[in-house]
Design an enzyme around this catalytic site. Structure first.
Site, mmCIF file in Angstrom:
data_model
loop_
_atom_site.group_PDB
_atom_site.id
_atom_site.type_symbol
_atom_site.label_atom_id
_atom_site.label_comp_id
_atom_site.label_asym_id
_atom_site.label_seq_id
_atom_site.Cartn_x
_atom_site.Cartn_y
_atom_site.Cartn_z
ATOM 1 N N LYS A 13 -6.749 13.279 3.779
ATOM 2 C CA LYS A 13 -5.490 12.897 4.444
ATOM 3 C C LYS A 13 -4.852 14.098 5.137
ATOM 4 C CE LYS A 13 -3.553 11.576 0.566
ATOM 5 N NZ LYS A 13 -4.629 11.944 -0.377
ATOM 6 N N ARG A 88 3.420 6.107 -2.092
ATOM 7 C CA ARG A 88 2.459 6.353 -3.162
ATOM 8 C C ARG A 88 2.425 5.209 -4.170
ATOM 9 N NH1 ARG A 88 0.608 11.719 -2.559
ATOM 10 N NH2 ARG A 88 -0.487 12.343 -4.419
ATOM 11 N N ARG A 127 -11.397 23.505 -2.697
ATOM 12 C CA ARG A 127 -10.362 23.646 -1.654
ATOM 13 C C ARG A 127 -9.600 24.962 -1.812
ATOM 14 N NH1 ARG A 127 -6.020 19.030 -0.838
ATOM 15 N NH2 ARG A 127 -5.834 19.230 -3.098
ATOM 16 N N ARG A 171 -5.296 12.736 -11.632
ATOM 17 C CA ARG A 171 -4.742 12.342 -10.324
ATOM 18 C C ARG A 171 -5.489 11.130 -9.773
ATOM 19 N NH1 ARG A 171 -5.613 17.705 -7.302
ATOM 20 N NH2 ARG A 171 -4.909 16.599 -5.449
HETATM 21 P P1 AP5 Z 1 -7.614 17.343 2.066
HETATM 22 O O1 AP5 Z 1 -7.537 16.950 3.491
HETATM 23 O O2 AP5 Z 1 -6.768 18.468 1.602
HETATM 24 O O3 AP5 Z 1 -7.415 16.053 1.132
HETATM 25 P P2 AP5 Z 1 -6.134 15.204 0.794
HETATM 26 O O4 AP5 Z 1 -6.511 13.769 0.849
HETATM 27 O O5 AP5 Z 1 -4.971 15.633 1.626
HETATM 28 O O6 AP5 Z 1 -5.949 15.629 -0.718
HETATM 29 P P3 AP5 Z 1 -4.683 16.073 -1.561
HETATM 30 O O7 AP5 Z 1 -5.227 16.643 -2.838
HETATM 31 O O8 AP5 Z 1 -3.769 16.963 -0.776
HETATM 32 O O9 AP5 Z 1 -4.004 14.725 -1.809
HETATM 33 P P4 AP5 Z 1 -3.030 14.370 -2.905
HETATM 34 O O10 AP5 Z 1 -2.649 13.033 -2.481
HETATM 35 O O11 AP5 Z 1 -3.525 14.479 -4.297
HETATM 36 O O12 AP5 Z 1 -1.943 15.557 -2.820
HETATM 37 P P5 AP5 Z 1 -0.438 15.576 -2.374
HETATM 38 O O13 AP5 Z 1 -0.186 16.933 -1.859
HETATM 39 O O14 AP5 Z 1 -0.071 14.403 -1.539
HETATM 40 O O15 AP5 Z 1 -9.145 17.670 1.742
HETATM 41 C C1 AP5 Z 1 -9.562 18.131 0.457
HETATM 42 C C2 AP5 Z 1 -10.718 19.158 0.635
HETATM 43 O O16 AP5 Z 1 -11.846 18.486 1.190
HETATM 44 C C3 AP5 Z 1 -10.376 20.314 1.605
HETATM 45 O O17 AP5 Z 1 -10.940 21.495 1.113
HETATM 46 C C4 AP5 Z 1 -11.025 19.894 2.941
HETATM 47 O O18 AP5 Z 1 -11.430 21.025 3.695
HETATM 48 C C5 AP5 Z 1 -12.213 19.069 2.459
HETATM 49 N N1 AP5 Z 1 -12.512 17.951 3.364
HETATM 50 C C6 AP5 Z 1 -11.624 17.136 4.016
HETATM 51 N N2 AP5 Z 1 -12.276 16.197 4.739
HETATM 52 C C7 AP5 Z 1 -13.605 16.429 4.534
HETATM 53 C C8 AP5 Z 1 -14.794 15.771 4.995
HETATM 54 N N3 AP5 Z 1 -14.745 14.696 5.821
HETATM 55 N N4 AP5 Z 1 -15.999 16.244 4.577
HETATM 56 C C9 AP5 Z 1 -16.051 17.334 3.718
HETATM 57 N N5 AP5 Z 1 -14.959 17.997 3.250
HETATM 58 C C10 AP5 Z 1 -13.739 17.539 3.652
HETATM 59 O O19 AP5 Z 1 0.317 15.377 -3.768
HETATM 60 C C11 AP5 Z 1 0.314 16.361 -4.770
HETATM 61 C C12 AP5 Z 1 1.295 15.972 -5.865
HETATM 62 O O20 AP5 Z 1 2.615 15.912 -5.325
HETATM 63 C C13 AP5 Z 1 1.094 14.611 -6.503
HETATM 64 O O21 AP5 Z 1 0.138 14.654 -7.551
HETATM 65 C C14 AP5 Z 1 2.504 14.296 -7.008
HETATM 66 O O22 AP5 Z 1 2.790 15.017 -8.179
HETATM 67 C C15 AP5 Z 1 3.379 14.842 -5.899
HETATM 68 N N6 AP5 Z 1 3.649 13.862 -4.840
HETATM 69 C C16 AP5 Z 1 3.325 13.977 -3.518
HETATM 70 N N7 AP5 Z 1 3.730 12.913 -2.831
HETATM 71 C C17 AP5 Z 1 4.330 12.083 -3.722
HETATM 72 C C18 AP5 Z 1 4.949 10.812 -3.621
HETATM 73 N N8 AP5 Z 1 5.014 10.154 -2.444
HETATM 74 N N9 AP5 Z 1 5.455 10.250 -4.747
HETATM 75 C C19 AP5 Z 1 5.413 10.900 -5.923
HETATM 76 N N10 AP5 Z 1 4.831 12.107 -6.115
HETATM 77 C C20 AP5 Z 1 4.297 12.701 -5.009
#
Ligand code: AP5
Length: 214
Positions: A13, A88, A127, A171
């Site tokens: 994402k 979420r 990552r 997660r």
């Molecule tokens: P990346 O693009 O970083 O993946 P992502 O889907 O963004 O993963 P996240 O871990 O950031 O998502 P998340 O939803 O857990 O975290 P968030 O910050 O929202 O890619 C991952 C890796 O793969 C990278 O190294 C990239 O280079 C590689 N990659 C990407 N595409 C690829 C491909 N096609 N092929 C190969 N490699 C690839 O949330 C974190 C925390 O914040 C949550 O746990 C929660 O505590 C809190 N939080 C955030 N939003 C909310 C909400 N709305 N409500 C409540 N709590 C929230």
């Protein structure tokens, strides 16, 4: 246009939202990035959410809704927006609808980035991110030119606290239980497009552009 990227942790994402920002000038709103910035600043909000995020649990709906509300209100209706990591759960999705309705706006398109969960552990444990400029890397799939150093700004790359194998498993459970019902929610509204997230990033981007009609 208001768009949403849905998908489990590591599905890509953030990677794809950054492309939408750089190539198509979308406003990228990531609740995860906003919360991590608050932690880095040591603000009262950061102190409140630090341990919750480290455990891989969701922070309260009120907190993320307030963050999104403020950004949407200041961005204006003319901007194309990509929401990354929000909504979420069903309560957040309904609150988003209410919030947008009050400005005569709607969610226009949702892309679900889908991938076998077994691939996600390797993606997330490998990552690395640059805390200075926000650039993202992967030790195997997208390595920086110099080990541990950001290609863009020369900053030292770091690993996220919640990118350990035990927290990733938690997660993924949270995603299955709380976020995956949103797929049906948006499908019933006729807004959902599904993209195969196991492809190379450029191929995923191509499908997202097509789904958004851009
Ligand atoms: P990346 O693009 O970083 O993946 P992502 O889907 O963004 O993963 P996240 O871990 O950031 O998502 P998340 O939803 O857990 O975290 P968030 O910050 O929202 O890619 C991952 C890796 O793969 C990278 O190294 C990239 O280079 C590689 N990659 C990407 N595409 C690829 C491909 N096609 N092929 C190969 N490699 C690839 O949330 C974190 C925390 O914040 C949550 O746990 C929660 O505590 C809190 N939080 C955030 N939003 C909310 C909400 N709305 N409500 C409540 N709590 C929230």
């Amino acid at each position: 246009m208001i768009t949403v990227l849905l998908g489990p942790p590591g599905s890509g994402k953030g990677t794809q939202a950054k492309v939408l920002k750089e190539e198509k000038h979308f406003l990228h709103l990531s609740t995860g990035d906003m919360l991590r910035a608050a932690i880095q600043q040591g603000s009262p909000l950061g102190l409140k959410v630090k341990d919750i995020m480290a455990r891989g649990e969701l922070v309260s709906d009120d907190i993320v809704l307030a963050l999104i509300k403020e950004k949407l209100e200041t961005s204006g209706a003319k901007t194309n927006v990509v929401l990354d990591g929000f909504p979420r759960n069903l309560a957040q999705a309904k609150s988003l609808d209410d919030l947008l309705r009050s400005s005569s706006m709607i969610v226009d398109k949702v892309v679900s980035i889908e991938i076998d969960p077994r691939e996600l552990i390797e993606r997330l444990t490998g990552r690395r991110t640059c805390p200075t400029c926000g650039a993202g890397f992967h030790v195997k799939f997208q390595p920086p030119k110099k080990d541990g150093i950001c290609d863009s700004c020369g900053g030292s790359l770091v690993q996220r606290k919640d990118d350990t194998e035990t927290v990733i498993v938690d997660r993924l459970k949270v995603f299955e239980q709380q976020t995956s019902p949103l797929r049906e929610y948006y499908q019933n509204k006729g807004l959902l497009a599904v993209v195969d997230g196991s492809q190379k990033p450029v191929a995923v981007t191509k499908e997202i552009f097509k789904a958004f009609g851009i």
